[in-house]
Design a protein around this motif. Structure first.
Motif, PDB file in Angstrom:
ATOM      1  N   UNK B  85      -1.563  51.824  38.616  1.00  0.00           N
ATOM      2  CA  UNK B  85      -2.659  51.415  39.477  1.00  0.00           C
ATOM      3  C   UNK B  85      -2.156  50.813  40.799  1.00  0.00           C
ATOM      4  N   UNK B  86      -1.186  49.956  40.685  1.00  0.00           N
ATOM      5  CA  UNK B  86      -0.647  49.303  41.874  1.00  0.00           C
ATOM      6  C   UNK B  86      -0.087  50.338  42.851  1.00  0.00           C
ATOM      7  N   UNK B  87       0.679  51.269  42.311  1.00  0.00           N
ATOM      8  CA  UNK B  87       1.268  52.320  43.125  1.00  0.00           C
ATOM      9  C   UNK B  87       0.176  53.114  43.844  1.00  0.00           C
ATOM     10  N   UNK B  92      -1.430  54.867  50.238  1.00  0.00           N
ATOM     11  CA  UNK B  92      -1.820  55.172  51.620  1.00  0.00           C
ATOM     12  C   UNK B  92      -1.219  54.203  52.638  1.00  0.00           C
ATOM     13  N   UNK B  93      -1.040  52.971  52.226  1.00  0.00           N
ATOM     14  CA  UNK B  93      -0.465  51.989  53.147  1.00  0.00           C
ATOM     15  C   UNK B  93       1.009  52.299  53.420  1.00  0.00           C
ATOM     16  N   UNK B  94       1.695  52.779  52.385  1.00  0.00           N
ATOM     17  CA  UNK B  94       3.098  53.142  52.570  1.00  0.00           C
ATOM     18  C   UNK B  94       3.200  54.306  53.540  1.00  0.00           C
ATOM     19  N   UNK B  95       2.316  55.262  53.377  1.00  0.00           N
ATOM     20  CA  UNK B  95       2.339  56.423  54.260  1.00  0.00           C
ATOM     21  C   UNK B  95       2.094  56.007  55.707  1.00  0.00           C
ATOM     22  N   UNK B 121       8.622  56.666  50.544  1.00  0.00           N
ATOM     23  CA  UNK B 121       8.098  57.696  51.441  1.00  0.00           C
ATOM     24  C   UNK B 121       9.115  57.957  52.534  1.00  0.00           C
ATOM     25  N   UNK B 122       9.547  59.185  52.643  1.00  0.00           N
ATOM     26  CA  UNK B 122      10.468  59.532  53.726  1.00  0.00           C
ATOM     27  C   UNK B 122      10.248  60.986  54.116  1.00  0.00           C
ATOM     28  N   UNK B 123      10.584  61.294  55.349  1.00  0.00           N
ATOM     29  CA  UNK B 123      10.304  62.646  55.820  1.00  0.00           C
ATOM     30  C   UNK B 123      11.414  63.615  55.430  1.00  0.00           C
ATOM     31  N   UNK B 124      12.602  63.401  55.967  1.00  0.00           N
ATOM     32  CA  UNK B 124      13.702  64.295  55.646  1.00  0.00           C
ATOM     33  C   UNK B 124      14.152  63.956  54.226  1.00  0.00           C
ATOM     34  N   UNK B 248      -2.372  44.316  53.860  1.00  0.00           N
ATOM     35  CA  UNK B 248      -3.400  45.325  53.591  1.00  0.00           C
ATOM     36  C   UNK B 248      -3.403  45.722  52.115  1.00  0.00           C
ATOM     37  N   UNK B 249      -2.211  45.833  51.548  1.00  0.00           N
ATOM     38  CA  UNK B 249      -2.121  46.187  50.131  1.00  0.00           C
ATOM     39  C   UNK B 249      -2.750  45.081  49.281  1.00  0.00           C
TER      40      UNK B 249
END
Lengths: 261, 261
Positions: B85-87, B92-95, B121-124, B248-249
């Motif tokens: 649930x926490x995750x 969305x906040x992490x993103x 969260x990371x792009x590459x 925000x989280x």
DNA sequence: AATTGAGTTCCACATAATGGAACTTAAGAG
DNA sequence: CTCTTAAGTTCCATTATGTGGAACTCAATT
């Protein structure tokens, strides 16, 4: 719900795992009484089992008294993944197949009547990884699953087939045992399994079986692609590459795990 | 090895988990006798415990009779992650934080004296995901860990501090309790924790604490970057963003989990 | 205030885990 | 090739551990 949760826990440990699997399999949050209905145990017993699981961090309680699986599982699984010998051996071959096809490559192993995904290689990481690795899917509607089945010795194959509960996921999902048997015969002949959008609409794949010398361990590799972009012809054309990848993995296994136990 | 494997299993289940943790913590393959030395149990007992674990798919045997963690763990962890649930609330906040900074964002929760990474969260996607999620790191040398500690009530903080075993990972790793206490005071004042290449050379981060209303649950978010590309000044400049993300989280948690249990 | 249902605690009892010792294999030394 | 030592496995009487029925508390509902 596949037939997976008909798992009958043996011993104290088994009962505990049953509880975890019930929580894992539930599509919606479970509270104490919900769990009580799912696992067949007296109230007092279940209550203590849950306490123990919470103590070990395998389970935790939400604010609304429903349960969720605990973080200990993440921690252990992280090690289970990185320490897995088969996965480590297969990894470079998966990368190579990905480079050759440009599409998503999966590695899955057969366990009972489901396939557990052990690894995945894709470039555009649109989908989150945990959502696939560790994910369990029914054998009969995945390329990897059908490929793995085809590699089983007949006696074992029959046992597994008998345990499958067929559920229609899409228009093309194999409907019954007869259809599945037919496919397995074809897969044995060609060395390739196809998933023709049988699990998810718009997604298809080619897969090849991987097995240990004595076939007590079977798995599969697949190249997966969206149907709108990759035709069945293209998929078929990748067949040999997928088969070669599987062969290379088996060679590596034979070489690195000793000639035979 | 941190203090994590000083876990004393209680009950039958606890003993079983002890065995799993021993296998998980071992840097190299363990055979029967190796395990026997690690977990303090008579041979017959350990042997049966192992059999049970294998039966449940929590452990499996390699060709050379060494053990590895089983696939059941992957399957359960996959559900533990997606059902957390926490995750889900934090995602969305992490993103958003990732989009604002362009760097890798981590979410970790405090458990004992280590931090378990729940999301990333990371792009590459250079690094494989499983190598981070579920990974457990010591509290005292990670941004998320120190941030989380700072959010604990004093009594609880003291208990955790007492359990830490300090080990030097890099030049800048905090060497002892005194240093850590100093940092925690600063973090409490500023609302921000920094990891100045204390865990891994070349990697630093800013983190902010996250906690539930009653602080019985503490966690942290961080933005991580390679030192060669991102200066400490830039990292400091991101501080407010990271703090806002944490805030925000927490707001979301309060809103979605009910005003308070 | 009474009623229902969820969640928790207790304790005599029985089952299931324990651990010592004996037994197989497998590996190494003489 | 036989002896020796170590690794891995099985057995079973003992006892500790988990069991589960019932009684209890707490909160929500009428």
């Amino acid at each position: 719900m596949t037939a997976a949760n008909e798992h009958v826990g043996t011993g104290t440990l088994g009962k505990a795992i049953d509880v975890l699997e019930a929580v894992a399999a539930a599509p919606e949050p479970l509270r104490f009484t919900d769990l009580l209905k799912l696992v067949d145990q007296p109230r007092g017993t279940l209550h203590r089992q849950i306490s123990n699981l919470i103590e070990e961090g395998l389970l935790s309680v939400r604010r609304d008294n429903s349960y969720e699986l605990g973080l200990t599982l993440l921690k252990l699984a992280s090690r289970a993944w990185s320490g897995n010998q088969f996965r480590a051996i297969a990894e470079p071959h998966l990368k190579r197949l990905h480079e050759l096809t440009g599409e998503t490559v999966h590695l899955g192993v057969l366990r009972g009547v489901e396939v557990i995904y052990l690894d995945k290689v894709e470039s555009r990481q649109a989908v989150r990884m945990y959502s696939q690795i560790g994910n369990a899917s029914p054998v009969y509607c995945t390329g990897v699953g059908k490929a793995a089945l085809s590699a089983l010795p007949d006696a074992e194959l029959e046992k597994r087939l008998a345990a499958i509960v067929f559920k229609r996921h899409t228009e093309t999902t194999l409907p019954d045992l007869a259809a599945l048997r037919g496919e397995i015969a074809e897969i044995r002949a060609s060395g390739l399994a196809f998933d023709r959008q049988e699990h998810e609409v718009g997604i298809h794949c080619v897969a090849a079986p991987i097995h240990s010398r004595d076939r007590d361990f079977v798995a599969g590799v697949s190249a997966t692609a969206p149907a709108y972009r990759i035709s069945m012809e293209q998929l078929t054309a990748w067949g040999p590459l997928v088969r070669e990848t599987a062969a290379a993995i088996m060679e590596d296994m034979a070489a690195r795990l000793g000639p035979k136990a």
